[in-house]
Design an enzyme around this catalytic site. Structure first.
Site, short mmCIF file in Angstrom:
data_model
loop_
_atom_site.label_atom_id
_atom_site.label_comp_id
_atom_site.label_asym_id
_atom_site.label_seq_id
_atom_site.Cartn_x
_atom_site.Cartn_y
_atom_site.Cartn_z
CD GLU A 129 -2.61 -1.57 2.43
OE1 GLU A 129 -2.57 -0.73 3.35
OE2 GLU A 129 -3.23 -2.66 2.53
NE ARG A 184 -2.97 -8.54 4.39
CZ ARG A 184 -4.00 -7.70 4.55
NH1 ARG A 184 -4.28 -6.82 3.61
NH2 ARG A 184 -4.74 -7.73 5.64
CG HIS A 254 -4.45 0.30 6.40
ND1 HIS A 254 -3.77 -0.89 6.47
CD2 HIS A 254 -4.50 0.78 7.67
CE1 HIS A 254 -3.41 -1.13 7.72
NE2 HIS A 254 -3.85 -0.13 8.48
CD GLU A 328 -8.40 0.06 4.04
OE1 GLU A 328 -7.69 0.12 3.01
OE2 GLU A 328 -8.21 -0.77 4.95
#
Length: 376
Positions: A129, A184, A254, A328
């Site tokens: 991310e 991740r 995120h 997010e």
């Protein structure tokens, strides 16, 4: 592949170019709706990782905040920021990663008074991310550069301290640059399986490894062998515990989904101070929307996104931090983790407004309006 896709679910699939026709035929045969978002994934990856002479990084004035940076570049930038702004910045390490890399944090704030309230912001919990670390750098840059002329930022830095951790998962982030762009987890080794890494947002000591987390080391949501098994999680948890009386907001950045989430993640229940937290979230997404008209959903993580146990926001909330949020960021799936560098500026600009709104709320007494709904 059809056996892996649950009813009414969305799955991202990355395939070799030669396999595309066969996969699409299979999906059509199984009556599974599908779309091709990125026809040449490797080309998009190389746009972000390939060497470019335009990538400015020699000094603070030349540093380019509108490209993604390697871990080495980010840490060098942190040293420069610390050296050139001693009145507002203090840099320190809170520990070391599994691979022995330092875990650096920047403290921002005017040394005007002792025992100021504080805000914690971390980015890069999940390695792929990349927009997360880009935002943390953007936040520091904007805070420092606007202190003299922006009365809101001056008030925030005078009355609050901000602890900013640009890259939480340093090992995983470096691995996402060198080896696997879509990595991740952390990079810790497992003695029984060849698979490496733990999901750093399933490793916290709150309903650890319950629903929404996996016991299998090869899964992306692997919770680890025990809570705080990851030195990165353990180091941050130790720091937050030590300063929890002063830290009033925990913010974790995120991607992707365009959401602002708060506890609980692990259960369908309402937090005791729901009205205040929901009001803060509403103000944040309203401020974000004011920049470019981008809409964010907001609400409890369990109902707005999905149920997950062992998350950092649930842990922070349970440990006495009254405002715990997970952003997010953009987008909603077209580019996904490969958000183009051209969107770093608008994404960070709008998120900056949201974070400032949350921080400003800490300086006021909470007053709520029950008529608000969780959509813009």
């Amino acid at each position: 592949i059809a056996a892996l896709i649950c009813h009414n679910s969305t799955v991202d699939v990355h395939v070799k170019r030669n396999d595309t026709k066969g996969l699409r035929a299979h999906l059509q045969q199984e009556h599974i709706d599908h779309w091709v978002f990125i026809s040449n994934l490797q080309k998009e990856i190389e746009k972000q990782t390939g060497y470019r002479s335009s990538r400015k990084r020699r000094s603070e004035s030349q540093y380019d905040y509108e490209v993604y940076h390697t871990l080495e570049e980010i840490q060098s930038w942190m040293f420069v920021i610390n050296r050139t702004h001693p009145d507002l910045v203090d840099m320190f390490s809170i520990g070391k990663s599994y691979e022995g890399k330092p875990l650096y944090v920047l403290q921002l704030g005017k040394r005007s008074r002792p025992h100021k309230k504080a805000v914690w912001i971390d980015c890069g919990v999940h390695a792929r991310e990349w927009i997360g670390p880009a935002f943390c750098q953007w936040f520091v840059k904007e805070a420092i550069n606007s202190y003299q002329y922006d009365s809101v930022m001056r008030r925030l830095l005078n009355q609050l301290n901000f602890y900013v951790m640009p890259v939480f998962n340093v090992d995983g982030y470096q691995f996402s640059w060198t080896t696997d762009r879509f990595w991740r987890k952390t990079r810790s080794k497992n003695h029984k399986f060849h698979c490496r890494g733990v999901d750093a947002n399933r490793n916290w000591k709150v309903k650890w490894c319950d629903e929404g987390a996996s016991f299998h080391p090869c899964d992306d949501t692997y919770c680890g062998p025990f809570p705080e098994s990851e030195p990165e999680v353990k180091a941050v948890a130790k720091f937050l515990r030590k300063h929890k009386k002063r830290i009033k907001a925990y913010i974790s950045i995120h991607a992707y989904a365009q959401m602002l989430l708060y506890p609980y993640s692990y259960k369908y229940a309402t937090i005791p101070n729901f009205d205040c937290v929901e009001s803060a979230a509403h103000n944040a997404v309203t401020a974000l929307y004011s920049a470019y008209g981008v809409k964010y959903r907001y609400g409890p993580a369990s109902t707005t996104l999905y149920v997950s146990s062992g998350s950092s926001i649930d842990w922070a909330y349970r440990n006495g931090i009254p405002y715990a949020f997970a952003f997010e960021l953009r987008d909603t799936g077209h580019f996904g983790f490969l958000l183009p560098e051209s969107l770093i500026n608008p994404t960070c600009t709008e998120t900056m407004r949201a974070v400032k709104a949350i921080a400003l709320g800490l300086l006021k007494k909470c007053e709520t309006d029950r008529s608000r709904f969780p959509y813009i």
